[in-house]
Structure formats: structure tokens, C-alpha cells
Design a protein around this motif. Structure first.
Motif, PDB file in Angstrom:
ATOM      1  N   ALA A 136      20.898  11.470  -0.445  1.00  0.00           N
ATOM      2  CA  ALA A 136      21.178  12.607  -1.636  1.00  0.00           C
ATOM      3  C   ALA A 136      22.452  12.220  -1.716  1.00  0.00           C
ATOM      4  N   MET A 137      23.329  12.513  -1.162  1.00  0.00           N
ATOM      5  CA  MET A 137      24.562  12.266  -1.332  1.00  0.00           C
ATOM      6  C   MET A 137      25.532  10.065  -1.873  1.00  0.00           C
ATOM      7  N   ASN A 138      24.234   9.647  -1.172  1.00  0.00           N
ATOM      8  CA  ASN A 138      24.971   8.253  -1.528  1.00  0.00           C
ATOM      9  C   ASN A 138      25.646   7.841  -0.890  1.00  0.00           C
ATOM     10  N   ILE A 139      25.684   7.929   0.430  1.00  0.00           N
ATOM     11  CA  ILE A 139      26.652   7.618   1.726  1.00  0.00           C
ATOM     12  C   ILE A 139      25.708   6.894   2.790  1.00  0.00           C
ATOM     13  N   SER A 140      26.512   6.023   3.517  1.00  0.00           N
ATOM     14  CA  SER A 140      25.852   5.568   3.973  1.00  0.00           C
ATOM     15  C   SER A 140      26.274   5.357   5.706  1.00  0.00           C
ATOM     16  N   THR A 141      25.773   5.473   6.637  1.00  0.00           N
ATOM     17  CA  THR A 141      26.025   5.575   7.950  1.00  0.00           C
ATOM     18  C   THR A 141      27.382   4.591   8.011  1.00  0.00           C
ATOM     19  N   THR A 142      27.836   3.443   7.366  1.00  0.00           N
ATOM     20  CA  THR A 142      28.884   3.151   8.047  1.00  0.00           C
ATOM     21  C   THR A 142      29.860   4.013   7.802  1.00  0.00           C
ATOM     22  N   ASP A 143      29.564   4.356   5.845  1.00  0.00           N
ATOM     23  CA  ASP A 143      30.640   5.194   5.888  1.00  0.00           C
ATOM     24  C   ASP A 143      31.035   6.816   6.848  1.00  0.00           C
TER      25      ASP A 143
ATOM     26  N   LYS B 272      33.929  11.247   2.480  1.00  0.00           N
ATOM     27  CA  LYS B 272      34.050  10.716   1.115  1.00  0.00           C
ATOM     28  C   LYS B 272      34.921  11.371   0.303  1.00  0.00           C
ATOM     29  N   ASN B 273      35.248  11.524  -1.063  1.00  0.00           N
ATOM     30  CA  ASN B 273      35.849  12.056  -1.725  1.00  0.00           C
ATOM     31  C   ASN B 273      35.268  12.098  -3.646  1.00  0.00           C
ATOM     32  N   THR B 274      34.680  12.327  -3.608  1.00  0.00           N
ATOM     33  CA  THR B 274      33.678  12.185  -5.300  1.00  0.00           C
ATOM     34  C   THR B 274      34.264  13.409  -6.033  1.00  0.00           C
ATOM     35  N   ASN B 275      35.069  12.684  -6.823  1.00  0.00           N
ATOM     36  CA  ASN B 275      36.071  13.407  -8.562  1.00  0.00           C
ATOM     37  C   ASN B 275      36.515  14.502  -7.885  1.00  0.00           C
ATOM     38  N   GLY B 276      37.235  14.805  -6.525  1.00  0.00           N
ATOM     39  CA  GLY B 276      38.188  15.125  -6.009  1.00  0.00           C
ATOM     40  C   GLY B 276      37.474  16.751  -4.872  1.00  0.00           C
ATOM     41  N   ILE B 277      36.091  16.462  -5.098  1.00  0.00           N
ATOM     42  CA  ILE B 277      35.717  16.849  -3.855  1.00  0.00           C
ATOM     43  C   ILE B 277      35.390  16.686  -2.696  1.00  0.00           C
TER      44      ILE B 277
END
Length: 822
Positions: free
Chosen positions: A154-161, A205-210
Motif C-alpha cells: 500500500a505504501m509502495n515500500i519494498s522489504t529491502t527498504d 522512507k520520507n514522502t513529501n516531508g511525511i
């Protein structure tokens, strides 16, 4: 050698680890035999060297070859390591960490495992003669990051991240120092996580300051490592066990005493409600055998003295003869200490005092006879003249009889020369007996020519024999029987010779019909029950089964003191059992408290009936703890008799093993016939579609890493709690690790960021594979194990060999190995 690789299947373990290690070790000098077991995530290779190489030279030779063997093993598949410097009989003290009944709800098995690893084990280390403290059972505590695939997608995050974020936010650094006002201030950057909250606050991860934190995509909690073994006890469920392993060639009695002393000290540092329960101690068996040796020596000495007094009829003569016994025993024990021979049932227990005093009896009896026959002449002499005359009589008598006495003992000594030439197991067991007896005989010969004549001269008195004494009457009676017999024999020499020859032939005939064993079975006082469950049974199922067996035994048999079950493999897998395999150790009370049975065999039969009644269709085996280990040391199997079938195809081996089992089931004395589990292990097989993988720009190593990380877990760092250190592991949430659909729906990140389920890239299905792969001298094999009850070992082996030879038509090779416990 032990190689652990938790995520590798049996076939791959054999191909990539076992085979390279065996090939490298096969060319070492002095190698007699190489045995190996390849199981899921584990390879154990046992190398047997010639005895004369000692303990440390073979380890040095292996260490030189380990490096070259490791170079042939792929990266990430594990590194071969040598096991501790001990033997299969080195488990001298086993204990469980227990909680008092009122406080059981305050401690989990994870807590007890932590106490064992970081309190008990550390304090037991350093004892002289202790080489390893092995831990078994409980849960190894971890800081677990249980990721949610749906949240990641849902958050477009991989396990590697997530893995990279955790790796980059758990470290320390130093910046040398800064001098200020005559002082040096050292710079320390503290970036290690210290709690679950610290892990939760790591930014992925930081998306648009969030910022997106770890807690947004995973559950952070205390978890535990994947385990392949467990401990249950007394029907109370899971426990934690510790094994104290003794350094090879160390004094076991001294080591056990030191361990007990340290255990008492450790107990003071534990919480009041936690205690150490030493349920299996080698010292108990040592004490029993030592008592048996002492009883044999004392009773043997008293019986010999009684017989000598009865036959010689002279207290003084009897005491002179009896004085040789303690002197010879002291002489033998002194030489045993010099040559490093332990006092045990096989060494001191074999001394025959009747043979030892044989020479002394001949000399003393003749001296006493000569002095008594001249009593009338010696009596009127002065004290000085009387002693001079007795000295002369003693000297002449001893000189005359010395050849007979020494020659008779030399003949007995020569008999032991073949035993001293024995090698291998036979030599290790019987050489101490032969050497100890030889020491005692040498001492007897020395004392016969030194102390016996001197003591006789000083102690014997010129006194005429009393014709009405018990001894004289007994000798006259024996002579009245003997004289007619010897007279007839001398007149009928041919009849005597033919009769002797006939008896000799008859003796040979009887000998050929007698049964045979290596040595009689030693009653260790305890049982080991091995239930045989279906291949691939879960650890949970095995735990439930052993717990039920424990309850059945404790409820129905008051002879039982404790029951502790060891399941699967320990932390140091010197005993590589599968999760469906277990050793149920039954500790018995003294025989004086038995009410259900009169013998161990009878008790074993009743326990077997009770278990089969409540748990049907389950095979069980009965053994003794040391007997089981001894058997395993000799041939790699735990049974009294092993039929080994060699070949390449595991399916064919299993088929032939079942044919052999069916053929020998009716052999008298053959019980607990068990076939080694080599097939039927349930697997989820992932077969990649290389064309699809190429289409998405992926590679197989990435997919393999994702499977290993998601289901087995991958260590991403450590968390310290004071001196205690725990792994920080990332894996899928428990709800996403239940069945094959979770494996199929495991999402993999493509280079373009797209999330692809694994089933799009591979064919995933249920299959069956080998449960384990056993090899002897680089050849695959399967074992049909047979225990022997109510019959001698040799007769059972003969019957089995005859049946096996008739069935050996299409099998590539059969070998029947025979051994017996101490």
C-alpha cells in the motif's frame, strides 16, 4: 564436523556441503571411517581415526583441510566447524532450569532460556575438564520486526527498504578526542537501538516531508529464533535443558564434583523461585560401579582368607598368606596411577585374589610344614638359637618351593599377553583389565621372594599339628576320597586319556551351540524411550506426544522418579535428530521401591503396553543412555544390531529396508525393529520460470533472498541489554507464514518498482523429499536397527545374517554390524 545452514534442503546440503567435506577428509592419514548425516539445514560429518594418532593430531589435520573444504562450499551455505573435544559419552551432567510451582506463571520458557544462556552457562564455563555447555529447548529471544506485505504494498515500500533502514540506523562510531583545558574529551556517537520503541521510530522512507516509520509497516515485538528442537519434562510441558560436556580423557568423577560445587554456587545467584534440577548425572553410575568394585574386593578378600584358614588350619600361616592381598593391591594401584589407568569395574573388578595368593600359599604351607615337623627339635632351644634354626628352615623351604610358585604365576601372566595386543574398542575395554591383573601378579611374585619368607620366619611358630583340628579332619576326608580316585586313574591310564579327550570334544560341541555377546549388559539404572513418529511431524506434534508419554509413565509407574524428553537438535547439534525424533529419558528410583515389576525388561514391557494402549500405531524403542551413545560411537547407529543397506537410490534403499524388516520380524529375541527414516519429508517446492524472471528484470538470487528473509528471517543487527546480546531479525508477520498461499503471494519488487507475487515467477507446489541422507565412507545407506531382548546377541545376529543373505539378490551391498554396550 558440524555445518549449519538453516535454510538449505537435505539434497542441497549433501551436494554442496557433505560431499566436498568428505572428499577432502578422505585422504587424511590414519582415517578409518567417515560417516555423515545430511538433514534440512544441518550437516554432521564424523571422522574416525586410528587410535594411535591420539586426540589432538587428528584435529590439527582436519583444521588444515577445513579451509580447502570451505572454499568449495558456496557463500552463505555455512562454514564447517569441528565439534567440541569430547566423545559421545562426554555428557556427564544434564540439568533443567525449573520454576517452583507457585511461580510458574511468572516465567516463560523464553525467560528460562535467557537465564540458561546468560547466567547459568556463563558461570559453568571455565571449570577444569568442561569443554562445552550445550543448551537445548526453550525459545532464543530476538527483537523481531514482523513486516506486513499488505502495508508494504500500500505504501509502495519494498522489504529491502525496511532492511536497509534498520541496518543504517543501528550503529555506533567514535571521533577520537578533543583537548580542552588540559583534559581530553573522547567522542562517542551512540546510535545503537536499546528498546522496541527505538526500533519503531526508525524512518524507512520520507514522502513529501511525511516520514514513514518501521511501526507503520511492521509489528515490532519480542520474538524467537526458528528452532529445530525442544525439551519437555514430567508431563509439565516445555522446559530448558543444559548439558555439561566433559573434555576427552579427563577424570569424570572429579569434573562432576566440580560441576556440582559450581551449581550450588550458581543457585545462590538465581531468583529464589528458579532452581537447577540435575536429573541425569554420570556420578550416580560411577558411584554404583565403584560400590560394586569395593564389594567385590572386600568379599573376595574375606572369602579367600576364610578358605585359607580352613585348609591350612593355622591362623598364623593364614594371616601371612592374607598379608599378600593388600600389598599386591597397593602395588597394582600404584602402577595404575603411573600408567594412567582408572579404577573401574573392568580394571580392579577383575582381580582374582585366589590366583594372586597361589604362590604365597605354596611357600607358606611348605615352610609351616617343615617348621611343624621339627617342632620337637626346635622347642628346647634358646630364643636366639630357635630363631636362627627357623630362619634356616625358612630359607631352604622358600628356595625349594620358589620355582614352583613363580613358574605357576608366570604361566597365568603369559595368558594376558594376547589381551594386551588388542586394538580398537576391544583394546580400550580389556587392556586395563589385563594390565591391572598383571600388575597384581607381578607384585605377588615380588612379595613371594621378599616379604613372605621374612614374615613367615618372624611370625610362624614351631607347633605340632593338632590331628583333631577341623583342618586336619577336612584334609583327611578329602584324602580318603582322592587316594582311591588317583589310584584307579594310574591303573587305567588309557581310559582316563580317552575320557579326557571325549570331554574335550564334548566341550567343543557345547561351545559351538552357546550364544555370545561382546560383554554382558551393564544396568545403568535408567531408560531411554524413543518414540517413532511420522516423518515430517511438526515440532508442536512431537512436543504434545512426548508430554503425553511422560504423563502416562508417571501416572502408572511409581518406580519412575523423573521423565525428561529431548526433541530434535540442540544448539550444538552433536546429536542431529529430526523434529519428529526424541529421546524420552526415564529416571528410575532404587529397585527397593519398585512395585510394578521385578526387572527392567519386565518394566520396559509394561511401559510399552501402557503407551501403545493410549497412543496406538506408534513404534517405540527402549535403550539405556550410555548404551545408546556407545552403540552410536561404534557404528553410527543406536541399536544393538544394524543391517546397513548401501546404494544410490533412496527409494530403492527404503524398499529393501522394509523387505528386510518384514523378513526378520519373527526372529526370536529381535525386538524394536526400526527402519531409519530417509523418505517422506513434506516440502513446498519453488521451481522458477526463468523466462518470466528475465521479463521482469529480476534474478534468482534476489528471489531466494526474499524467500529466506520472509520465512526464515534475516539478522539485521544486535540489541544489547547490559551484557546480554540479542539478534534483531526481520521476517514476515506470523499471519503471513501459515501455508503455501502465503508463499505464493509473497511480493517481490521489480526494478521498476512494481510489486509482483512469487507465483507469477515460479511454480509452487507440495512435494516430498528425503527426510535425511546418511552416508558411510561416501556411500549412501539406510539402517534397519534391531534391539535384543531375552536372548544372546550372537544367536540373533546369526539368524538375521542367514535371512539377509537369502534376501540379498538385488541389493547393491549389505553389511551387518554387531556391537554391544559396556
Amino acid at each position: 564436523m558440524i555445518t549449519t545452514s538453516q535454510n538449505i534442503s537435505n539434497q542441497d546440503i549433501e551436494q554442496y556441503i557433505t560431499y566436498p567435506v568428505e572428499i577432502q577428509m578422505a585422504n587424511l592419514p590414519g582415517v578409518k571411517e567417515i560417516r555423515s548425516i545430511s538433514k534440512f539445514g544441518l550437516c554432521v560429518v564424523t571422522i574416525v581415526f586410528e587410535d594411535d594418532l591420539g586426540t589432538y593430531l587428528p584435529r590439527k589435520l582436519i583444521a588444515e583441510k577445513i579451509k580447502s573444504a570451505s572454499e568449495k562450499i558456496p557463500d552463505g551455505f555455512g562454514t564447517p566447524e569441528m565439534g567440541p573435544i569430547t566423545t559421545g559419552l562426554g555428557e556427564i551432567y544434564q540439568y533443567t532450569i525449573e520454576v517452583k510451582p507457585k511461580f510458574k506463571d511468572q516465567y516463560t520458557v523464553t525467560d528460562l532460556r535467557t537465564i540458561q544462556d546468560w547466567v547459568v552457562k556463563r558461570q559453568l564455563s571455565g571449570i577444569k575438564g568442561v569443554v562445552e555447555i550445550n543448551t537445548w529447548g526453550g525459545y532464543l529471544k530476538e527483537y523481531e520486526i514482523a513486516i506486513s506485505p499488505s502495508k508494504l504494498k500500500a505504501m509502495n515500500i519494498s522489504t529491502t527498504d525496511v532492511f536497509t533502514a534498520l541496518e543504517n540506523n543501528n550503529s555506533i562510531a567514535g571521533g577520537a578526542y578533543i583537548e580542552k583545558i588540559n583534559q581530553s574529551y573522547f567522542i562517542r556517537a551512540e546510535g545503537k537501538v536499546k528498546s522496541l520503541e527505538d526500533i519503531e521510530k526508525i524512518v524507512v522512507k520520507n514522502t513529501n516531508g511525511i516520514p514513514i516509520y518501521v511501526k507503520d509497516v511492521a509489528d515490532v515485538r519480542f520474538g524467537h529464533a526458528n528452532r529445530f528442537g525442544a525439551i519437555t519434562g514430567n508431563g509439565e510441558g516445555e522446559k530448558v535443558l543444559g548439558q555439561v560436556m566433559m573434555l576427552k580423557e579427563t577424570n569424570s568423577k572429579q569434573v562432576i564434583n566440580d560441576v556440582k560445587t559450581r551449581i550450588a554456587e550458581i543457585q545462590k545467584s538465581l531468583p529464589d523461585e528458579v532452581y537447577i534440577n540435575g536429573f541425569l548425572q554420570r556420578s550416580e553410575l560411577v558411584a554404583k560401579t565403584t560400590l560394586t568394585v569395593a564389594e567385590n574386593l572386600i568379599l573376595g578378600c574375606l572369602i579367600v582368607i576364610f578358605v585359607v584358614v580352613l585348609l591350612l588350619g593355622n591362623w598364623r600361616s593364614s594371616l601371612v598368606v592374607a598379608s599378600v592381598i593388600p600389598l599386591c593391591l597397593l602395588f597394582a594401584i600404584s602402577l595404575m596411577n603411573i600408567f594412567g589407568i582408572d579404577d573401574n569395574l573392568m580394571s580392579l573388578g577383575a582381580i582374582d585374589f585366589g590366583i594372586i595368593i597361589d604362590g604365597a600359599v605354596i611357600i607358606v604351607e611348605f615352610i609351616a610344614f617343615q617348621i611343624a615337623s621339627k617342632a620337637a627339635q626346635i622347642g628346647p632351644m634358646s630364643k636366639e638359637d630357635r630363631q636362627i634354626e627357623i630362619d634356616q628352615i625358612t630359607y631352604k623351604s622358600a628356595s625349594k618351593m620358589m620355582n614352583s610358585a613363580i613358574f605357576g604365576q608366570l604361566i597365568i601372566l603369559i595368558v594376558f599377553i594376547p589381551i594386551l595386543s588388542l586394538k580398537g574398542i576391544e583394546g580400550k575395554m580389556f587392556k586395563p583389565m589385563a594390565m591391572t591383573f598383571s600388575f597384581a601378579l607381578v607384585g605377588a611374585m615380588i612379595f613371594c621372594v621378599t616379604s613372605v619368607p621374612v614374615v613367615s620366619s618372624l611370625f610362624l611358630k614351631p607347633k605340632e599339628e593338632n590331628p583333631n583340628s577341623v583342618s586336619s579332619k577336612l584334609i583327611r576326608k578329602l584324602n580318603s576320597w582322592y587316594v582311591p580316585v588317583i589310584t584307579w586313574a594310574l591303573r587305567n591310564t588309557k581310559k582316563v586319556l580317552y575320557g579326557a579327550l571325549g570331554l574335550l570334544v564334548m566341550a567343543f560341541g557345547l561351545f559351538t551351540t552357546m550364544g555370545g555377546e561382546f560383554i554382558p549388559t551393564l544396568d545403568e539404572g535408567d531408560f531411554v524411550i524413543q518414540p517413532v513418529l511420522k516423518t515430517g511431524s511438526s515440532l508442536t506434534k512431537t512436543i504434545a506426544t512426548t508430554t503425553k508419554i511422560e504423563k502416562i509413565i508417571l501416572k502408572n509407574f511409581p518406580e519412575v522418579d523423573q521423565v525428561v524428553s529431548r526433541i530434535g537438535a540442540a544448539e550444538v547439534p552433536t546429536d542431529p535428530m529430526s523434529m519428529e525424533e526424541s529421546d524420552v529419558i526415564v529416571k528410575l528410583k532404587p529397585k527397593s521401591e519398585w512395585v510394578s515389576a521385578d526387572s527392567k525388561n519386565e518394566l520396559a514391557d509394561k511401559i510399552k503396553v501402557a503407551i501403545e494402549k493410549q497412543i496406538p500405531n506408534m513404534e517405540i524403542e527402549f535403550r539405556q543412555p550410555i548404551e545408546m551413545r556407545f552403540n552410536e560411537l561404534i557404528s553410527g547407529t543406536r541399536s544393538d544390531i544394524a543391517v546397513k543397506v548401501f546404494g544410490e537410490d533412496l527409494n530403492v534403499l527404503a524398499k529393501k529396508a522394509h523387505e528386510i524388516k518384514k523378513a526378520i520380524e519373527k526372529v526370536e529375541g529381535a525386538s524394536d525393529i526400526i527402519i531409519e527414516k530417509t523418505e517422506g519429508l513434506p516440502q513446498m517446492s519453488v521451481r522458477y520460470d526463468r523466462s518470466k524472471i528475465a521479463r521482469y528484470g529480476l534474478n534468482i538470487s534476489e528471489l531466494n533472498d526474499m524467500i529466506a528473509l520472509g520465512f526464515a528471517g534475516k539478522t539485521v543487527g544486535n540489541v544489547f541489554e547490559g551484557e546480554k546480546r540479542f539478534d534483531m531479525v526481520i521476517r514476515l508477520n506470523q499471519t503471513n507464514r501459515h501455508d503455501i498461499n502465503d508463499l505464493k503471494n509473497l511480493y517481490v519488487s521489480a526494478p521498476n518498482g512494481e510489486q509482483i507475487p512469487l507465483q507469477e515467477l515460479a511454480n509452487i507446489e507440495y512435494t516430498e523429499g528425503p527426510a535425511k541422507i546418511s552416508r558411510d565412507n561416501t556411500n549412501r545407506r539406510i539402517v534397519v536397527g534391531i534391539n535384543v531382548r531375552n536372548r544372546d546377541l550372537q544367536s540373533v545376529v546369526t539368524d538375521i545374517q542367514r535371512i539377509v543373505n537369502t534376501k540379498n539378490q538385488t541389493t547393491s551391498r549389505l553389511l551387518c554390524s554387531i556391537w554391544r554396550t559396556i
